[in-house]
Motif scaffolding. Structure first.
Motif, short mmCIF file in Angstrom:
data_model
loop_
_atom_site.label_atom_id
_atom_site.label_comp_id
_atom_site.label_asym_id
_atom_site.label_seq_id
_atom_site.Cartn_x
_atom_site.Cartn_y
_atom_site.Cartn_z
N SER A 177 -1.14 10.25 4.54
CA SER A 177 -0.69 11.66 4.64
C SER A 177 -0.77 12.34 3.28
N ILE A 178 -0.52 11.59 2.20
CA ILE A 178 -0.64 12.16 0.86
C ILE A 178 -2.08 12.56 0.58
N VAL A 179 -3.03 11.73 1.01
CA VAL A 179 -4.45 12.05 0.83
C VAL A 179 -4.83 13.29 1.64
N LEU A 180 -4.31 13.39 2.86
CA LEU A 180 -4.63 14.54 3.71
C LEU A 180 -4.15 15.85 3.06
N VAL A 181 -2.96 15.82 2.50
CA VAL A 181 -2.43 17.03 1.84
C VAL A 181 -3.25 17.36 0.60
N ARG A 182 -3.53 16.34 -0.21
CA ARG A 182 -4.28 16.59 -1.46
C ARG A 182 -5.70 17.04 -1.19
N SER A 183 -6.32 16.54 -0.12
CA SER A 183 -7.70 16.89 0.19
C SER A 183 -7.84 18.29 0.77
N HIS A 184 -6.75 18.86 1.23
CA HIS A 184 -6.82 20.21 1.80
C HIS A 184 -7.22 21.24 0.76
N ASP A 185 -6.78 21.05 -0.47
CA ASP A 185 -7.12 21.94 -1.57
C ASP A 185 -7.42 21.07 -2.78
N ALA A 186 -8.70 21.06 -3.19
CA ALA A 186 -9.11 20.19 -4.28
C ALA A 186 -8.69 20.71 -5.65
N GLY A 187 -8.16 21.94 -5.71
CA GLY A 187 -7.80 22.54 -6.98
C GLY A 187 -6.38 22.26 -7.41
N LEU A 188 -5.91 23.07 -8.36
CA LEU A 188 -4.59 22.88 -8.93
C LEU A 188 -3.48 23.09 -7.90
N THR A 189 -3.67 24.07 -7.01
CA THR A 189 -2.64 24.34 -6.01
C THR A 189 -2.40 23.13 -5.12
N GLY A 190 -3.49 22.48 -4.71
CA GLY A 190 -3.35 21.28 -3.88
C GLY A 190 -2.59 20.17 -4.59
N ALA A 191 -2.87 20.02 -5.89
CA ALA A 191 -2.17 19.00 -6.68
C ALA A 191 -0.68 19.32 -6.78
N LEU A 192 -0.37 20.59 -7.00
CA LEU A 192 1.03 20.99 -7.15
C LEU A 192 1.80 20.85 -5.83
N ILE A 193 1.16 21.20 -4.71
CA ILE A 193 1.84 21.04 -3.42
C ILE A 193 2.10 19.57 -3.13
N THR A 194 1.09 18.73 -3.38
CA THR A 194 1.27 17.28 -3.17
C THR A 194 2.37 16.74 -4.07
N LEU A 195 2.38 17.18 -5.33
CA LEU A 195 3.42 16.73 -6.26
C LEU A 195 4.79 17.22 -5.81
N ALA A 196 4.86 18.44 -5.28
CA ALA A 196 6.14 18.96 -4.82
C ALA A 196 6.67 18.14 -3.64
N ILE A 197 5.79 17.72 -2.75
CA ILE A 197 6.21 16.86 -1.64
C ILE A 197 6.79 15.55 -2.19
N MET A 198 6.10 14.97 -3.15
CA MET A 198 6.60 13.73 -3.76
C MET A 198 7.94 13.97 -4.44
N PHE A 199 8.04 15.10 -5.16
CA PHE A 199 9.30 15.40 -5.85
C PHE A 199 10.44 15.58 -4.85
N SER A 200 10.14 16.16 -3.68
CA SER A 200 11.20 16.34 -2.69
C SER A 200 11.74 15.00 -2.20
N ILE A 201 10.86 14.01 -2.12
CA ILE A 201 11.28 12.68 -1.67
C ILE A 201 11.98 11.93 -2.81
N TRP A 202 11.42 12.03 -4.01
CA TRP A 202 12.09 11.41 -5.16
C TRP A 202 13.43 12.09 -5.43
N GLY A 203 13.47 13.42 -5.28
CA GLY A 203 14.72 14.15 -5.47
C GLY A 203 15.76 13.75 -4.44
N ASN A 204 15.31 13.49 -3.23
CA ASN A 204 16.22 13.02 -2.19
C ASN A 204 16.86 11.69 -2.59
N ASP A 205 16.03 10.78 -3.08
CA ASP A 205 16.55 9.46 -3.51
C ASP A 205 17.53 9.60 -4.68
N ALA A 206 17.15 10.43 -5.67
CA ALA A 206 17.99 10.58 -6.86
C ALA A 206 19.32 11.25 -6.54
#
Length: 314
Positions: A167-196
């Motif tokens: 699913s992380i690959v699917l999100v990142r592949s939707h936009d190969a540019g900076l926006t896609g990277a930031l959205i993917t990173l934000a999803i990860m941060f939401s999960i890491w933030g949940n744990d923290a």
């Protein structure tokens, strides 16, 4: 001479008593020293563990960031490697529980899911699922020793680890540019933030156990704190990164992703508790196995992908 001799004898006796006292005190602490229970030993051990955990966590985070921002291909390579390792650790847990999965089939499928997600999206993933099920069926039909439980865990392993991770690959592949990277990173941060947030809130005010038989350290208060942390990240993403993602939808995404992340964590904890192990492996010093590090991301990432897909963002 007599007086000096008496003084020397008294001095010698006092020194001997002091030595005896120190030796006795040392001997009384020998058991504690052997067990590592002395204050100095505990402090040094805690400092070493914190340094090890921080260093390995920083290396993991830097590697993830570099792969995300370079592009979809490097992200795919990273996720494929992590998914393969997670699946291997899952099979290790299964073997400890008495199951005998076909690791050749399972690990091959785990390696193919992320590239399939990058190359052909959901259709290619469906094809890999079909091939995986056919391979498991052939193994079961032509191998008399195989039983249905072994076939089940062989198929479930790559689905649980690699398909979910894709699913992380699917999100990142939707936009190969900076926006896609930031959205993917934000999803990860939401999960890491949940744990923290779950950890900090639970440590501070947690008093009601969430799942005491599976994870005694988790609390209801920590659960709600973690969901709040996830919601905050999603709202920030809606305001600054994705204009088409409105705030009400971002709040709903934060709640669902936070809940899915906790279920992923508890699911893996139940797997480990079932076979009596603390960690799925020892790949990451201070953190355990990669599956321990990624358990929340598996379910949380897939929930995030489908929410963004059905919400018209992807």
């Amino acid at each position: 001479m007599t007086k000096r001799s008496g003084e020397r004898r008294r001095e010698g006796t006092g020194l001997e008593r002091q030595i005896d006292f120190l030796e006795g005190r040392r001997a009384s602490k020998e058991d504690a020293r052997a067990a590592g229970d002395l204050k100095g030993q505990k402090a040094r051990s805690s400092a070493e563990k914190l340094l090890t955990r921080t260093t390995s966590g920083a290396i993991y985070a830097i590697l993830t960031l570099v792969c995300l921002f370079v592009g979809p291909i490097t992200t795919t390579v990273l996720i494929a490697a992590e998914a393969w390792l997670c699946c291997s650790e899952f099979f290790r847990i299964c073997r400890m529980g008495g199951r005998m999965p076909n690791e050749t089939i399972g690990l091959a499928a785990a390696l193919f899911f992320p590239p399939a997600a990058w190359w052909g999206g959901l259709l290619a993933l469906t094809l890999v699922i079909f091939v995986l099920l056919m391979a498991c069926a052939c193994w079961y039909v032509f191998t008399p020793r195989a039983n249905v439980a072994d076939v089940a865990v062989t198929a479930f392993g790559p689905l649980y680890t690699s398909l979910a991770f894709s699913s992380i690959v699917l999100v990142r592949s939707h936009d190969a540019g900076l926006t896609g990277a930031l959205i993917t990173l934000a999803i990860m941060f939401s999960i890491w933030g949940n744990d923290a947030m779950a950890y900090f809130v639970g440590s501070a005010i947690g008093s009601h156990k969430l799942a005491p038989r599976i994870s005694p350290s988790k609390s209801v208060e920590g659960f709600f704190g973690g969901v709040a942390g996830s919601v905050i990240v999603w709202v920030v993403m809606a305001v600054f990164l994705v204009p088409t993602l409105d705030v009400p939808l971002s709040i709903a995404c934060g709640v669902v992703v936070g809940f899915a992340a906790v279920i992923g964590d508890l699911f893996e904890s139940r797997l480990k508790r079932g076979v009596g192990v603390k960690d799925s492996g020892n790949l990451i010093p201070g953190h355990g196995g990669l599956l321990d590090r990624s358990d929340s991301m598996l379910f949380g990432g897939m929930a995030a992908y489908f929410l963004l897909l059905f919400g018209g963002i992807l």
